[in-house]
Design an enzyme around this catalytic site. Structure first.
Site, PDB file in Angstrom:
ATOM      1  N   ASN A   1     -52.228  -4.480  27.718  1.00  0.00           N
ATOM      2  CA  ASN A   1     -51.103  -5.249  27.170  1.00  0.00           C
ATOM      3  C   ASN A   1     -49.814  -4.778  27.831  1.00  0.00           C
ATOM      4  O   ASN A   1     -49.821  -3.860  28.647  1.00  0.00           O
ATOM      5  CB  ASN A   1     -51.059  -5.135  25.644  1.00  0.00           C
TER       6      ASN A   1
ATOM      7  N   LYS B   1     -69.857  -3.608  38.669  1.00  0.00           N
ATOM      8  CA  LYS B   1     -68.906  -4.718  38.732  1.00  0.00           C
ATOM      9  C   LYS B   1     -69.626  -6.039  38.446  1.00  0.00           C
ATOM     10  O   LYS B   1     -70.683  -6.305  39.028  1.00  0.00           O
ATOM     11  CB  LYS B   1     -68.276  -4.745  40.122  1.00  0.00           C
TER      12      LYS B   1
ATOM     13  N   PRO C   1     -61.427   1.131  16.604  1.00  0.00           N
ATOM     14  CA  PRO C   1     -61.012   1.850  15.393  1.00  0.00           C
ATOM     15  C   PRO C   1     -59.518   1.662  15.172  1.00  0.00           C
ATOM     16  O   PRO C   1     -58.748   1.610  16.137  1.00  0.00           O
ATOM     17  CB  PRO C   1     -61.334   3.314  15.722  1.00  0.00           C
TER      18      PRO C   1
HETATM   19  N1  CTP Z   1     -52.636   0.609  15.472  1.00  0.00           N
HETATM   20  C1  CTP Z   1     -53.524   1.663  15.560  1.00  0.00           C
HETATM   21  N2  CTP Z   1     -54.819   1.431  15.940  1.00  0.00           N
HETATM   22  C2  CTP Z   1     -55.237   0.175  16.206  1.00  0.00           C
HETATM   23  C3  CTP Z   1     -54.340  -0.904  16.111  1.00  0.00           C
HETATM   24  C4  CTP Z   1     -53.044  -0.654  15.742  1.00  0.00           C
HETATM   25  O1  CTP Z   1     -53.144   2.814  15.323  1.00  0.00           O
HETATM   26  N3  CTP Z   1     -56.493  -0.032  16.567  1.00  0.00           N
HETATM   27  C5  CTP Z   1     -51.264   0.869  15.007  1.00  0.00           C
HETATM   28  C6  CTP Z   1     -50.208   0.637  16.045  1.00  0.00           C
HETATM   29  O2  CTP Z   1     -49.924   1.810  16.771  1.00  0.00           O
HETATM   30  C7  CTP Z   1     -49.025   0.211  15.194  1.00  0.00           C
HETATM   31  C8  CTP Z   1     -49.664  -0.493  14.019  1.00  0.00           C
HETATM   32  O3  CTP Z   1     -50.994  -0.021  13.976  1.00  0.00           O
HETATM   33  O4  CTP Z   1     -48.349   1.338  14.672  1.00  0.00           O
HETATM   34  C9  CTP Z   1     -49.625  -1.976  14.060  1.00  0.00           C
HETATM   35  O5  CTP Z   1     -50.332  -2.436  15.131  1.00  0.00           O
HETATM   36  P1  CTP Z   1     -50.586  -4.015  15.409  1.00  0.00           P
HETATM   37  O6  CTP Z   1     -51.479  -4.109  16.572  1.00  0.00           O
HETATM   38  O7  CTP Z   1     -49.292  -4.726  15.471  1.00  0.00           O
HETATM   39  O8  CTP Z   1     -51.318  -4.439  14.086  1.00  0.00           O
HETATM   40  P2  CTP Z   1     -52.723  -5.046  13.897  1.00  0.00           P
HETATM   41  O9  CTP Z   1     -53.454  -4.197  12.966  1.00  0.00           O
HETATM   42  O10 CTP Z   1     -53.332  -5.298  15.202  1.00  0.00           O
HETATM   43  O11 CTP Z   1     -52.407  -6.412  13.169  1.00  0.00           O
HETATM   44  P3  CTP Z   1     -52.288  -7.875  13.794  1.00  0.00           P
HETATM   45  O12 CTP Z   1     -53.361  -8.005  14.817  1.00  0.00           O
HETATM   46  O13 CTP Z   1     -52.458  -8.727  12.624  1.00  0.00           O
HETATM   47  O14 CTP Z   1     -50.924  -8.004  14.379  1.00  0.00           O
END
Ligand code: CTP
Length: 408
Positions: free
Chosen positions: A211, A289, A306
């Site tokens: 990302n 690959k 996770p």
């Molecule tokens: N986060 C985490 N582990 C993951 C996903 C997210 O620790 N597997 C943490 C990110 O570091 C951030 C928070 O959770 O602090 C929010 O992450 P975000 O990706 O925006 O939330 P999601 O749970 O993915 O929710 P959504 O997909 O609905 O936006």
């Protein structure tokens, strides 16, 4: 007993803006500060040692090898006895030397010999400021703890216009005062674990899912927490940033590695999840690959990663006293972030709008909203460094309040 007046070491580099340093000295002296000036060879083309000496009330230091300077005050002593170092104007050359550890004149030697992070007020032609070499030097120096004020946009002495004008003396003065006041070690004795950057989820040995996270916010938080006296562990996905000095860096690639690395750092006092962790990975990470075939593009089966934040927030006995999450949203920022606060079980969510056109992802500014179970606070759009400073101050306060409440 009088509080000791701050002692400032001012390095004046070579640029037309050097004349503004005279006004800066006046402001510093006016606030009761002691000022010692180091004038570079190029700086002496723009202002005279005599005017600097008259305004500062001290002898001006110019020569690395001057015997009188060495007997009166060696260059190590000169930087050691200063409470802060200010570089104004900070030329492209001075920044390049400092970023690369060169020590071939008095100013660069002082910067290398000092244990204090300097405040730099860059001044140069905008092409020099925006050149990738200067951008890289500035990033490196930020990693070493150097702070920057300006440059501002506007017409320049060379007739061109753009970012490169030195900040006004009042702005430099204000930034310095904030830095001197910023010193309280609000997180002394605390262990802070921070995740930062993106994760890379392999598809096969050459491809991965990623990302746009740059890691800047997490790295800035790590530096500010370090400056506030915390023991900082930074668990970082792949980024293009120099490792911050004085911070334990654990570099990882995937979400699963990040989760494992974070687990290995427990117990800690504050956990900050600033990473943009990939929510999914491919079920099978192909050993070879994947080749283009006749049966069309491969169907990638995804499985969930996770959730690091949720698992740390619900860690039972090892739950850090303060667990902070970030929410990057593209719409309904506050509503989505509030739902996330409940879902993840953390104490605070720092929400930001990363929608197209905001320039937040990968950019250097951020506008955040702080969301807790009791309410929310919207902050103005600020530089990521400034957001980091304010956030760490806020976290330290929250931590102290939690501690007071006695939540063991
Ligand atoms: N986060 C985490 N582990 C993951 C996903 C997210 O620790 N597997 C943490 C990110 O570091 C951030 C928070 O959770 O602090 C929010 O992450 P975000 O990706 O925006 O939330 P999601 O749970 O993915 O929710 P959504 O997909 O609905 O936006």
């Amino acid at each position: 007993m009088h509080a000791k007046a701050s002692s400032i070491l001012l390095i004046v580099g070579g640029g037309i803006a050097a004349y503004k340093s005279l006004e800066l000295i006046r402001l510093l002296r006016g606030a009761g500060m002691e000022v010692r000036v180091v004038l570079t060879k190029a700086g002496a083309q723009f202002v005279t040692p005599l005017s600097l000496a008259s305004l500062s009330g001290n002898k001006v230091y110019e020569d690395l090898f001057s015997l009188t300077d060495e007997t009166e005050m060696g260059h190590i002593e000169l930087s050691r006895q200063a409470d802060a170092i200010v570089i104004a104007p900070a030329t492209a050359d001075l920044l390049a030397k400092a970023a690369n550890g060169l020590a071939n004149d008095l100013a660069s030697t002082l910067l290398l010999a000092s244990d204090k992070a300097a405040l730099a007020a860059p001044a140069m032609n905008w092409r020099m400021w925006t050149h990738p070499a200067t951008r890289r030097n500035v990033d490196v120096l930020r990693g070493y703890g150097m702070a920057f004020v300006g440059p501002n946009e506007g017409p320049m002495a060379c007739g061109e216009s753009g970012p490169g004008r030195m900040a006004e003396p009042e702005e430099i003065f204000a930034a310095l005062r904030a830095r001197l006041a910023d010193r309280p070690k609000t997180l002394a004795g605390r262990k802070v674990v921070i995740t930062a950057g993106p994760t890379h989820e392999p598809i096969d040995p050459v491809r991965y899912i990623a990302n746009r996270s740059s890691g800047k916010q997490g790295y800035a938080l790590a530096e500010v927490a370090r400056d506030a006296g915390a023991e900082v562990v930074l668990v970082s996905g792949p980024v293009n940033l120099p490792p911050p000095a004085g911070v334990r860096l654990i570099s990882v690639e995937t979400a699963r590695q990040m989760a494992e690395a974070v687990e290995s750092t427990l117990p800690c006092d504050i956990f900050i999840a600033a990473a943009a962790v990939a929510d999914w990975r491919t079920e099978a990470d192909a050993a070879q690959k994947i080749k283009k075939g006749f049966d069309g593009p491969p169907a990638l089966k995804m499985v969930e990663n996770p959730d690091i934040l949720a698992s740390i927030a619900r860690h039972g006995a090892n739950r850090p006293r303060l667990v902070i999450g970030f929410a990057a949203e593209t719409e309904n920022v506050v509503a989505h972030a509030r739902a996330k606060l409940a879902k993840k079980g953390c104490d605070l969510i720092v929400a930001n709008d990363v929608g197209e056109g905001t320039g937040v992802m990968g950019g250097s500014e951020n506008a955040v909203v702080l969301i807790t179970p009791d309410g929310e606070q919207a902050w103005p759009r600020l530089a990521k460094d400034e957001v980091a400073r304010r956030l760490v101050a806020h976290f330290a306060q929250m931590y102290a309040a939690e501690e007071e409440r006695g939540g063991a």
